[in-house]
Design a protein around this motif. Structure first.
Motif, PDB file in Angstrom:
ATOM      1  N   LEU A 181     -65.212   8.624  97.102  1.00 55.57           N
ATOM      2  CA  LEU A 181     -65.772   8.651  95.778  1.00 55.57           C
ATOM      3  C   LEU A 181     -67.358   8.784  95.811  1.00 55.57           C
ATOM      4  CD1 LEU A 181     -64.692   8.378  92.895  1.00 55.57           C
ATOM      5  CD2 LEU A 181     -65.323   5.735  93.038  1.00 55.57           C
ATOM      6  N   GLU A 182     -67.689   9.547  95.048  1.00 54.84           N
ATOM      7  CA  GLU A 182     -69.301   9.713  95.146  1.00 54.84           C
ATOM      8  C   GLU A 182     -69.932   9.411  93.800  1.00 54.84           C
ATOM      9  OE1 GLU A 182     -69.979  13.426  96.993  1.00 54.84           O
ATOM     10  OE2 GLU A 182     -69.837  14.433  94.954  1.00 54.84           O
ATOM     11  N   LEU A 183     -71.152   9.054  93.477  1.00 50.75           N
ATOM     12  CA  LEU A 183     -71.864   9.178  92.169  1.00 50.75           C
ATOM     13  C   LEU A 183     -72.949   9.925  92.517  1.00 50.75           C
ATOM     14  CD1 LEU A 183     -71.813   5.126  91.226  1.00 50.75           C
ATOM     15  CD2 LEU A 183     -70.212   7.020  90.569  1.00 50.75           C
ATOM     16  N   GLU A 184     -73.400  10.970  91.672  1.00 48.21           N
ATOM     17  CA  GLU A 184     -74.553  11.633  91.662  1.00 48.21           C
ATOM     18  C   GLU A 184     -75.377  11.772  90.116  1.00 48.21           C
ATOM     19  OE1 GLU A 184     -73.969  15.782  91.976  1.00 48.21           O
ATOM     20  OE2 GLU A 184     -71.797  15.531  91.525  1.00 48.21           O
ATOM     21  N   GLY A 185     -76.711  11.836  90.208  1.00 49.23           N
ATOM     22  CA  GLY A 185     -77.226  12.059  89.178  1.00 49.23           C
ATOM     23  C   GLY A 185     -78.473  12.655  89.421  1.00 49.23           C
TER      24      GLY A 185
END
Length: 227
Positions: A181-185
């Motif tokens: 799972l990855e978060l990006e912004g």
């Protein structure tokens, strides 16, 4: 995911520049995207184990927009990805003219990106650059979940195209040997050209517009390593 934001904008481009951007984006980006998919296909056919991943942006899913992306390893800390997202559904047409329609966000979006991983590919933090092209038909800003992002869509409908590019940062957590799972912004700078109509439902044509804009890039991605 690229969120279309018409509030933060720079109404600058001269006519010659705007025409050049339109022609280049309409003819060149789709060709580039097709070539990139061919490159990814060739790369995956010769790639080492566990260097190919399928991705799905859960935030995009929450907006009722189907999406999928493919990412492959190019080098020890570099990956290349391409994806597509679409929303082809319209608000219910049975609503009375006096009623507020649900938000309309019909669009097709293609996106390409390159990432540099600080540890190793698909593990921990990364930075990247991306480029996107979209054709859209949107309306009903006062009914969007995050209204301030779409305030300019109140009582109007906008139909047209946009291109954008920017930088982003993210982090990936391993869930199992084949999932993560990855978060990006990040932040994108884009250019849009579109026809504007008076109201949300088939109103008369108002004017043709073109403008630069800033938009956040956000993602909560589920990753499945397929090779």
């Amino acid at each position: 995911m690229l969120l279309f934001n018409q509030n933060i904008k720079i109404s600058w481009p001269p006519d010659r520049l705007s025409i050049a951007i339109r022609k280049a984006s309409e003819s060149g980006f789709c060709m580039f995207f097709s070539l990139l998919l061919c490159l990814i296909f060739v790369t995956t056919s010769t790639a080492d184990a566990q260097v190919v991943a399928l991705k799905n942006n859960l935030l995009y899913d929450a907006a009722a927009s189907a999406n999928v992306a493919l990412e492959v390893k190019l080098a020890d800390r570099w990956t290349l990805g391409a994806g597509v997202g679409l929303n082809l559904w319209s608000p219910l047409k049975s609503a009375e003219p006096t009623e507020d329609l649900p938000p309309k966000w019909r669009h097709v979006l293609v996106n390409v990106e390159a990432r540099y991983w600080f540890c190793k590919v698909f593990v921990r933090d990364f930075i990247g650059i991306n480029a996107a092209y979209s054709t859209f038909n949107v309306a009903g800003g006062k009914n969007y979940p995050i209204q301030w992002l779409y305030k300019s869509l109140e009582n109007t409908r906008k139909e047209g195209h946009m291109v954008a590019g920017g930088v982003f940062y993210g982090w990936s957590w391993i869930l199992s040997p084949h999932t993560s799972l990855e978060l990006e912004g990040g932040l994108d700078v884009g250019y849009a050209w579109y026809d504007e109509y008076d109201c949300e439902r088939c109103g008369p044509f108002r004017e043709n517009k073109h403008e630069f804009f800033l938009a956040p890039k956000l993602g909560v991605n589920f990753i499945w390593q397929i090779k």
